[in-house]
Design a protein around this motif. Structure first.
Motif, PDB file in Angstrom:
ATOM      1  N   THR A  25       0.855  -1.186   0.000  1.00 18.61           N
ATOM      2  CA  THR A  25       0.000   0.000   0.000  1.00 18.61           C
ATOM      3  C   THR A  25       0.892   1.236   0.000  1.00 18.61           C
ATOM      4  O   THR A  25       2.051   1.195   0.415  1.00 18.61           O
ATOM      5  CB  THR A  25      -0.923   0.068   1.238  1.00 18.61           C
ATOM      6  OG1 THR A  25      -0.122   0.251   2.398  1.00 18.61           O
ATOM      7  CG2 THR A  25      -1.789  -1.166   1.355  1.00 18.61           C
ATOM      8  N   LEU A  44      -0.648  -0.005  -4.098  1.00 24.70           N
ATOM      9  CA  LEU A  44      -2.090   0.037  -3.853  1.00 24.70           C
ATOM     10  C   LEU A  44      -2.415   1.237  -2.977  1.00 24.70           C
ATOM     11  O   LEU A  44      -1.962   1.312  -1.829  1.00 24.70           O
ATOM     12  CB  LEU A  44      -2.541  -1.250  -3.142  1.00 24.70           C
ATOM     13  CG  LEU A  44      -3.948  -1.212  -2.540  1.00 24.70           C
ATOM     14  CD1 LEU A  44      -5.025  -1.063  -3.621  1.00 24.70           C
ATOM     15  CD2 LEU A  44      -4.220  -2.463  -1.707  1.00 24.70           C
ATOM     16  N   GLY A  46      -4.714   2.042  -0.910  1.00 26.15           N
ATOM     17  CA  GLY A  46      -5.772   1.273  -0.254  1.00 26.15           C
ATOM     18  C   GLY A  46      -6.652   2.172   0.601  1.00 26.15           C
ATOM     19  O   GLY A  46      -6.171   3.160   1.176  1.00 26.15           O
ATOM     20  N   ASP A  88      -8.217   1.866  -4.507  1.00 25.16           N
ATOM     21  CA  ASP A  88      -9.491   1.328  -4.020  1.00 25.16           C
ATOM     22  C   ASP A  88     -10.647   2.264  -4.326  1.00 25.16           C
ATOM     23  O   ASP A  88     -10.540   3.484  -4.127  1.00 25.16           O
ATOM     24  CB  ASP A  88      -9.439   1.162  -2.494  1.00 25.16           C
ATOM     25  CG  ASP A  88      -8.968  -0.215  -2.070  1.00 25.16           C
ATOM     26  OD1 ASP A  88      -9.148  -1.179  -2.838  1.00 25.16           O
ATOM     27  OD2 ASP A  88      -8.412  -0.323  -0.963  1.00 25.16           O
ATOM     28  N   VAL A 185      -7.437  -9.934  -5.001  1.00 27.85           N
ATOM     29  CA  VAL A 185      -6.846  -9.990  -3.654  1.00 27.85           C
ATOM     30  C   VAL A 185      -7.633 -11.021  -2.835  1.00 27.85           C
ATOM     31  O   VAL A 185      -8.856 -11.016  -2.838  1.00 27.85           O
ATOM     32  CB  VAL A 185      -6.901  -8.607  -2.963  1.00 27.85           C
ATOM     33  CG1 VAL A 185      -6.577  -8.720  -1.477  1.00 27.85           C
ATOM     34  CG2 VAL A 185      -5.936  -7.638  -3.638  1.00 27.85           C
ATOM     35  N   ILE A 208      -3.132 -11.629   1.259  1.00 26.43           N
ATOM     36  CA  ILE A 208      -2.749 -10.972   2.517  1.00 26.43           C
ATOM     37  C   ILE A 208      -3.383 -11.841   3.605  1.00 26.43           C
ATOM     38  O   ILE A 208      -4.604 -11.991   3.659  1.00 26.43           O
ATOM     39  CB  ILE A 208      -3.188  -9.480   2.579  1.00 26.43           C
ATOM     40  CG1 ILE A 208      -2.899  -8.889   3.964  1.00 26.43           C
ATOM     41  CG2 ILE A 208      -4.631  -9.244   2.164  1.00 26.43           C
ATOM     42  CD1 ILE A 208      -2.898  -7.362   4.021  1.00 26.43           C
ATOM     43  N   VAL A 218       0.533  -8.909  -0.732  1.00 27.65           N
ATOM     44  CA  VAL A 218       0.390  -7.477  -0.437  1.00 27.65           C
ATOM     45  C   VAL A 218       0.407  -7.298   1.075  1.00 27.65           C
ATOM     46  O   VAL A 218      -0.108  -8.146   1.814  1.00 27.65           O
ATOM     47  CB  VAL A 218      -0.924  -6.895  -1.033  1.00 27.65           C
ATOM     48  CG1 VAL A 218      -2.160  -7.632  -0.573  1.00 27.65           C
ATOM     49  CG2 VAL A 218      -1.052  -5.393  -0.707  1.00 27.65           C
ATOM     50  N   VAL A 220       0.274  -3.882   4.142  1.00 29.33           N
ATOM     51  CA  VAL A 220       0.159  -2.449   4.394  1.00 29.33           C
ATOM     52  C   VAL A 220       1.561  -1.914   4.709  1.00 29.33           C
ATOM     53  O   VAL A 220       2.259  -2.444   5.585  1.00 29.33           O
ATOM     54  CB  VAL A 220      -0.829  -2.191   5.562  1.00 29.33           C
ATOM     55  CG1 VAL A 220      -0.753  -0.760   6.059  1.00 29.33           C
ATOM     56  CG2 VAL A 220      -2.260  -2.532   5.115  1.00 29.33           C
TER      57      VAL A 220
HETATM   58  O1  KIV Z   1      -7.010  -1.109   1.678  1.00 27.17           O
HETATM   59  C1  KIV Z   1      -6.065  -1.908   1.668  1.00 27.17           C
HETATM   60  O2  KIV Z   1      -4.963  -1.615   2.132  1.00 27.17           O
HETATM   61  C2  KIV Z   1      -6.291  -3.231   1.103  1.00 27.17           C
HETATM   62  C3  KIV Z   1      -5.221  -4.256   1.278  1.00 27.17           C
HETATM   63  C4  KIV Z   1      -5.093  -4.656   2.693  1.00 27.17           C
HETATM   64  C5  KIV Z   1      -5.389  -5.415   0.377  1.00 27.17           C
HETATM   65  O3  KIV Z   1      -7.286  -3.456   0.519  1.00 27.17           O
END
Ligand code: KIV
Length: 269
Positions: A25, A44, A46, A88, A185, A208, A218, A220
């Motif tokens: 992330t 990501l 996230g 996201d 994921v 994860i 993945v 954080v």
């Molecule tokens: O929001 C996020 O960090 C996630 C990951 C934990 C996959 O969706």
């Protein structure tokens, strides 16, 4: 776009070559810039930023505006680095209808500069994914423990433990692939189930808390760096203890200011 930029196609190719995919992330430009030399494949943005950056208890309060803001910062910091940036779609920005999802995802690509979007859900979300992918928007799926449904799930628990729940997750994963998702994921499910899903799909799985047999992993970023000393879930491996370094550095700064040690002549004009 640099020739070497990771694309959704190159991620699929990695799966066929048996090369593991790395995803972390990322929420801001400073970290995105630091990530350039690490070789990470995917950044990501996230909605975990609701908890990590905004201090909320869940990801539910995060808004589309929040995600666009952070995504744009990450893309600026990534610059001409190789990593693909996926962002996201937050809670309630895609649940009302495939049209709402298309509008939200379009904004993420146009204003946030994301290269793809991630959304949570299984079979029920497949028509939405189809709408996005058929409009040229690449989608990463997310099943298992889906944090946007935390109030319905009743807590941060391992998903897919019963035979029925495991069968449903396999059906969900296949539905996402069929709808055109380029990766999925798998969060907090038994390693054996993640392995079964990974073998059943031609698109990559990114785990994860889902064991070693996914096509990628993945975590954080703040967990990897040890920024929250009190957060120690089983699935996290800490590669640094930045919390301690940050606390030591800032305490030393305060001590030096109070004692008059800083600024010295060296730091003065
Ligand atoms: O929001 C996020 O960090 C996630 C990951 C934990 C996959 O969706």
């Amino acid at each position: 776009m640099p020739h070497s930029r990771i694309s959704t196609t190159s991620l699929r190719q990695k799966k066929s070559r048996g090369e593991r995919i790395t995803m972390l992330t990322c929420y801001d430009a400073t970290f995105a810039k630091l990530m350039r030399s690490t070789g990470v494949d995917v950044l990501l943005v996230g909605d975990s930023l609701g908890m990590v950056i905004q201090g909320e208890d869940t990801t539910v309060p995060v808004t589309l505006d929040d995600m666009v803001y952070h995504c744009r910062a990450v893309v600026r910091g990534r610059g001409d680095g190789q990593a693909h940036v996926v962002c996201d779609l937050p809670f309630m920005s895609y649940h009302l209808s495939p049209e709402q999802a298309l509008q939200s995802a379009g904004r993420m690509l146009q204003d946030g500069r994301a290269e793809s979007v991630k959304l949570e859900g299984g079979t029920e979300i497949a028509p939405t994914i189809k709408r996005l992918t058929s409009s040229g928007i690449p989608v990463m799926g997310h099943i298992g423990l889906t944090p946007q449904s935390i109030h319905q799930l009743g807590g941060w628990k391992v998903q897919g433990r019963s035979e029925h729940a495991a069968d449903k997750l396999l059906t969900d994963a296949l539905a996402l692939e069929e709808a055109g998702a380029y990766a999925v994921v798998l969060e907090t499910i038994p390693a054996s189930l993640a392995s079964k899903i990974t073998n059943a799909l031609s698109i990559p799985t990114i785990g994860i808390g889902a064991g070693a047999n996914c096509d990628g992993q993945v975590l954080v970023l703040y967990d990897v760096l040890g920024m929250s000393p009190d957060f120690n879930p089983k699935f996290v491996k800490r590669y640094a203890n930045l919390a301690q370094h940050i606390q030591t550095a800032c305490s030393e700064y305060c001590r030096d200011v109070r004692s008059g040690e800083f600024p010295s002549d060296e730091h003065s004009h």
